[in-house]
Every structure is written in C-alpha cells, then in structure tokens.
Design an enzyme around this catalytic site. Structure first.
Site, PDB file in Angstrom:
ATOM      1  N   THR A  18       0.836  -1.197   0.000  1.00  0.00           N
ATOM      2  CA  THR A  18       0.000   0.000   0.000  1.00  0.00           C
ATOM      3  C   THR A  18       0.876   1.253   0.000  1.00  0.00           C
ATOM      4  OG1 THR A  18      -0.119  -0.039   2.415  1.00  0.00           O
ATOM      5  CG2 THR A  18      -1.891  -1.141   1.225  1.00  0.00           C
ATOM      6  N   CYS A  19       0.243   2.389  -0.311  1.00  0.00           N
ATOM      7  CA  CYS A  19       0.949   3.678  -0.282  1.00  0.00           C
ATOM      8  C   CYS A  19       1.392   3.955   1.148  1.00  0.00           C
ATOM      9  CB  CYS A  19       0.029   4.794  -0.749  1.00  0.00           C
ATOM     10  SG  CYS A  19      -0.280   4.743  -2.519  1.00  0.00           S
ATOM     11  N   PRO A  20       2.548   4.531   1.386  1.00  0.00           N
ATOM     12  CA  PRO A  20       3.506   5.056   0.420  1.00  0.00           C
ATOM     13  C   PRO A  20       4.563   4.041  -0.031  1.00  0.00           C
ATOM     14  CG  PRO A  20       4.215   5.692   2.590  1.00  0.00           C
ATOM     15  CD  PRO A  20       2.923   4.890   2.758  1.00  0.00           C
ATOM     16  N   ILE A  21       4.449   2.794   0.412  1.00  0.00           N
ATOM     17  CA  ILE A  21       5.448   1.780   0.041  1.00  0.00           C
ATOM     18  C   ILE A  21       5.426   1.522  -1.463  1.00  0.00           C
ATOM     19  CG2 ILE A  21       6.243  -0.584   0.482  1.00  0.00           C
ATOM     20  CD1 ILE A  21       6.551   1.409   2.849  1.00  0.00           C
ATOM     21  N   THR A  22       4.290   1.750  -2.117  1.00  0.00           N
ATOM     22  CA  THR A  22       4.227   1.550  -3.572  1.00  0.00           C
ATOM     23  C   THR A  22       5.261   2.422  -4.278  1.00  0.00           C
ATOM     24  OG1 THR A  22       2.418   3.150  -3.618  1.00  0.00           O
ATOM     25  CG2 THR A  22       1.816   0.815  -3.688  1.00  0.00           C
TER      26      THR A  22
END
Length: 83
Positions: A18-22
C-alpha cells in the site's frame, strides 16, 4: 494503425503493498536501472495509480504509458531519466 509495444528492461509487481510503500518500491527499482531504461510496474487502482505516476514525474522520470488490465490493476511504464 497499431501501437508500438513498449519492451521493459525490468518488471515489478507492487499489488501486494500500500501507499507510500508503492512509490518506495518503484523508486528503488528505478534506482537500479541505467538512464534511459524502462521499468514496468504492475499496481492496483485507487491511491497507487493516482500517486505513483505523479511521484515518478516529480522525480524527473517519464511516464510512457498507463494501461488498465481486465482485473482492475494497471501496468505503468516508466523511462528512467538522469538523476
């Protein structure tokens, strides 16, 4: 007239994060490429498809194509530009 297919140098699948890991995973993958090489990113709709293309443009890279898949995921093609 047929569209020229983009041949990526590398591919990553970030549908499981999920964001912000994307964006973090996309940035790390781009860092490993040479300037001018192309990264194909398989990602989800919603926040990832809204944020990742914008973030890579902000970093100075070029979004070549965004294509939606039948399952609602997307393919994002990014050309790495000079750091």
């Amino acid at each position: 007239m047929s569209e020229t297919e983009i041949l990526p140098d590398e591919k990553i699948d970030i549908t499981d994060v999920t964001c912000p890991i994307t964006f973090v995973k996309t940035k790390v993958a781009l860092d490993e490429l040479e300037n001018g090489q192309i990264l194909q990113v398989h990602l989800n709709g919603g926040e990832p498809i809204q944020n990742v293309p914008r973030s890579v443009k902000d970093e100075g890279h070029t979004v070549l194509k965004v294509a939606e898949n039948a399952d609602g995921t997307f393919e994002l093609f990014i050309r790495k530009n000079e750091d």
